[in-house]
Design an enzyme around this catalytic site. Structure first.
Site, mmCIF file in Angstrom:
data_model
loop_
_atom_site.group_PDB
_atom_site.id
_atom_site.type_symbol
_atom_site.label_atom_id
_atom_site.label_comp_id
_atom_site.label_asym_id
_atom_site.label_seq_id
_atom_site.Cartn_x
_atom_site.Cartn_y
_atom_site.Cartn_z
ATOM 1 N N VAL A 78 41.348 51.294 44.185
ATOM 2 C CA VAL A 78 41.539 52.581 43.488
ATOM 3 C C VAL A 78 40.490 53.600 43.921
ATOM 4 O O VAL A 78 40.817 54.734 44.283
ATOM 5 C CB VAL A 78 41.503 52.369 41.951
ATOM 6 C CG1 VAL A 78 41.461 53.698 41.220
ATOM 7 C CG2 VAL A 78 42.726 51.579 41.508
ATOM 8 N N LYS B 199 48.452 53.466 29.932
ATOM 9 C CA LYS B 199 48.296 52.588 31.100
ATOM 10 C C LYS B 199 48.722 51.153 30.780
ATOM 11 O O LYS B 199 49.534 50.546 31.474
ATOM 12 C CB LYS B 199 46.842 52.637 31.584
ATOM 13 C CG LYS B 199 46.514 51.676 32.703
ATOM 14 C CD LYS B 199 47.265 51.999 33.968
ATOM 15 C CE LYS B 199 47.090 50.895 34.988
ATOM 16 N NZ LYS B 199 47.934 51.079 36.161
ATOM 17 N N GLY C 236 52.448 39.553 40.466
ATOM 18 C CA GLY C 236 51.093 39.079 40.773
ATOM 19 C C GLY C 236 50.194 40.280 40.927
ATOM 20 O O GLY C 236 50.446 41.335 40.341
ATOM 21 N N CYS D 193 46.637 43.616 38.760
ATOM 22 C CA CYS D 193 46.856 44.421 37.549
ATOM 23 C C CYS D 193 47.763 43.790 36.500
ATOM 24 O O CYS D 193 47.335 43.585 35.370
ATOM 25 C CB CYS D 193 47.403 45.789 37.947
ATOM 26 S SG CYS D 193 46.154 46.776 38.778
HETATM 27 N N1 LIG Z 1 44.450 47.820 42.356
HETATM 28 C C1 LIG Z 1 45.388 48.495 41.758
HETATM 29 O O1 LIG Z 1 46.558 48.518 42.194
HETATM 30 C C2 LIG Z 1 45.091 49.292 40.519
HETATM 31 C C3 LIG Z 1 46.019 50.256 40.084
HETATM 32 C C4 LIG Z 1 45.732 50.990 38.938
HETATM 33 C C5 LIG Z 1 44.570 50.740 38.215
HETATM 34 N N2 LIG Z 1 43.706 49.776 38.652
HETATM 35 C C6 LIG Z 1 42.466 49.575 37.884
HETATM 36 O O2 LIG Z 1 41.410 50.249 38.570
HETATM 37 C C7 LIG Z 1 40.181 49.515 38.442
HETATM 38 C C8 LIG Z 1 39.650 49.171 39.826
HETATM 39 O O3 LIG Z 1 40.576 48.308 40.453
HETATM 40 P P1 LIG Z 1 40.493 47.959 42.004
HETATM 41 O O4 LIG Z 1 41.725 47.195 42.346
HETATM 42 O O5 LIG Z 1 40.144 49.183 42.763
HETATM 43 O O6 LIG Z 1 39.254 46.976 42.011
HETATM 44 P P2 LIG Z 1 38.455 46.448 43.291
HETATM 45 O O7 LIG Z 1 37.920 45.124 42.893
HETATM 46 O O8 LIG Z 1 39.263 46.581 44.519
HETATM 47 O O9 LIG Z 1 37.244 47.485 43.411
HETATM 48 C C9 LIG Z 1 36.278 47.658 42.436
HETATM 49 C C10 LIG Z 1 34.984 48.073 43.113
HETATM 50 O O10 LIG Z 1 34.020 48.371 42.101
HETATM 51 C C11 LIG Z 1 32.768 47.962 42.586
HETATM 52 N N3 LIG Z 1 31.827 47.854 41.473
HETATM 53 C C12 LIG Z 1 31.751 46.893 40.514
HETATM 54 N N4 LIG Z 1 30.742 47.170 39.678
HETATM 55 C C13 LIG Z 1 30.171 48.319 40.116
HETATM 56 C C14 LIG Z 1 29.078 49.107 39.660
HETATM 57 N N5 LIG Z 1 28.384 48.747 38.572
HETATM 58 N N6 LIG Z 1 28.780 50.224 40.331
HETATM 59 C C15 LIG Z 1 29.482 50.597 41.435
HETATM 60 N N7 LIG Z 1 30.524 49.880 41.914
HETATM 61 C C16 LIG Z 1 30.853 48.757 41.258
HETATM 62 C C17 LIG Z 1 33.063 46.649 43.284
HETATM 63 O O11 LIG Z 1 32.007 46.280 44.173
HETATM 64 C C18 LIG Z 1 34.376 46.980 43.997
HETATM 65 O O12 LIG Z 1 34.157 47.473 45.297
HETATM 66 C C19 LIG Z 1 40.518 48.300 37.579
HETATM 67 O O13 LIG Z 1 40.238 48.606 36.240
HETATM 68 C C20 LIG Z 1 42.022 48.133 37.769
HETATM 69 O O14 LIG Z 1 42.616 47.497 36.686
HETATM 70 C C21 LIG Z 1 43.930 49.069 39.785
#
Ligand SMILES: NC(=O)c1ccc[n+]([C@@H]2O[C@H](COP(=O)([O-])OP(=O)(O)OC[C@H]3O[C@@H](n4cnc5c(N)ncnc54)[C@H](O)[C@@H]3O)[C@@H](O)[C@H]2O)c1
Length: 429
Positions: A6, A198, A251, A254
């Protein structure tokens, strides 16, 4: 804050729209790679956007304080993985909020994009009040993200809706300005409703998948064809035709986590969901049922060679989080099968996840000498298979299609015994 699926896609796309963006992460290696021009995830179109904007409008850092001080808008997009009891683990969001509080030097709008329990906006506000300077004002806004992996760039640049929840409407309107160039509907709500939208959306979509999987399972029993059934249902505008793919269940990072978290939010708020635990249960069952189908079609699996096509949780992504392959591959191995795996992009990740299996460079190599070919992800590449060639390399022409990619009749004509999900049984070779 957070440069994952994201955060990185959002940062890159906001830069593409002309904004000055700094992507922050605690993962030093990831930031180093991005600074060098390497893109850590596979997402169609992302690499081009990053390369176009890197060094001018888009930069990467581990220095949260510096990035906070230089910015007007701070988007939180850190991971919120499942906690021990299934609830969303919000420790990363809290850690970032403390970091923002300690660095904040002038008015900022702090926007939460991570999927967080309802009420988290207030928690972030309290953290910043507690740890931040008394004389600096700020707003906390909720802007849940709806992008889908595999089409994340397109989704971000052409969202079906943008939801912005805030306590003060002026703050929401400022965030809306960022999205204006996209010409998408923008819905401004209160903070908690935005957070709820969401979870409610993801849980609804997961429910749709589990529902249609149950109908598919019944189709198998009674001899109906789920694809014809869903086509017939889709003409009813109240039902619609999207997101009706029967198969191995949902899967990814999310749906499973968000449905589980919503059940927990219900529990901690004094409401017991009836439907959602079943949605999760059906999803697990789809995987088990597929293993049973393989066993029924192949017979005793001890020593049998199985080709597995597709490892990512869906096509066009290398993400394997909660992928059906993660449960199906070990279950088949436990029954003594020898597995040869192939995926167009997630082989790198797969090598770290599966032990004592073979990895193939092409679908045909995986199928060489196989007693059955199993399709776990509906990659486009598998639509273009040369079945004559495939028939020439397998030990027996048996195809178990967990994604309903192929037509049972056509497969029978090509000399394959074919088993889909809810397609009825065609055995004709
Ligand atoms: N992946 C999807 O399709 C999607 C879609 C909509 C919403 N979301 C939501 O968005 C959020 C992020 O999801 P994602 O898939 O991008 O996760 P991800 O695991 O791909 O990325 C998260 C990033 O955050 C970083 N991080 C963790 N703690 C941190 C901190 N304290 N400071 C700075 N960086 C930090 C991690 O190192 C990682 O690079 C989640 O809440 C998820 O539910 C994800």
């Amino acid at each position: 804050m957070g440069t994952g699926y994201v955060g990185l896609v959002t940062g890159a796309c906001f830069a593409e729209l002309g904004n000055q963006v700094t992507c922050v992460d605690v993962d030093k290696e990831k930031i180093l790679q991005l600074k060098k021009g390497a893109v850590p995830i596979f997402e169609p179109g992302l690499e081009e956007i990053i390369h176009r904007n890197r060094g001018s409008r888009l930069s990467f850092t581990t220095d949260l304080a510096k990035a906070v001080q230089a910015s007007d808008f701070i988007f939180i997009a850190v991971s919120t993985p499942p906690g021990k009891g299934g609830e969303a683990d919000i420790s990363n969001v809290k850690a970032v909020a403390v970091g923002i509080a300690k660095a904040i030097n002038r008015y900022k709008i702090i926007i939460n994009k991570s999927t967080v329990p309802i009420g988290m906006g207030d928690v972030v506000t309290q953290i910043i009040i507690k740890h931040g300077p008394k004389d600096v004002s700020f707003d906390v806004v909720s802007n849940p993200e709806f992008l889908r992996e595999g089409s994340a760039v397109a989704d971000l640049l052409r969202p079906e809706r943008v939801v912005i929840g805030a306590t003060r409407r002026t703050a929401a309107q400022k965030v809306a300005e960022i999205y204006k160039p996209l010409h998408s509907p923008i819905l401004i709500t209160d903070l908690k409703s935005a957070e709820m939208i969401k979870y409610a959306s993801n849980a609804f979509l997961a429910t749709k998948i589990s529902y249609i999987n149950e109908i598919a399972n019944l189709c198998d029993k009674v001899g109906a064809d789920i694809l014809q059934v869903t086509r017939g249902m889709s003409y009813d505008s109240r039902i619609g035709g999207q997101f009706f793919n029967s198969g191995l269940g949902f899967g990814g990072s999310c749906f499973p986590k968000d449905v589980t978290a919503l059940v927990q939010i219900g529990k901690s708020s004094g409401y017991r969901f009836r439907i959602l635990p079943d949605v999760l249960d059906i999803n697990d069952y789809q995987r088990k049922l597929f293993v049973q189908k393989v066993q029924k079609a192949v017979g005793n699996l001890k020593g049998k060679v199985l080709a597995v096509w597709g490892l990512s949780f869906k096509p066009n992504t290398d993400d394997m989080r909660e992928s059906p392959a993660l449960t199906i591959v070990p279950a088949l191995k436990a029954k003594g099968a020898k597995l040869k795996l192939y995926d167009p992009v997630s082989m790198g990740k797969a090598r770290g996840l599966f032990k004592n299996v073979k990895f193939a460079k092409t679908p045909y190599e995986a199928a060489h000498g196989a007693d059955a070919v199993l399709v776990l992800t509906d990659w486009n590449e598998f639509k273009q298979i040369d079945f004559q060639k495939l028939k020439g390399v397998v030990r027996q022409p048996l195809l178990l299609d967990g994604r309903n990619m192929y037509d049972p009749q056509e497969m029978a004509e090509k000399g394959f015994e074919y088993h889909g999900i809810g397609r009825g049984e065609v055995t004709n070779f």
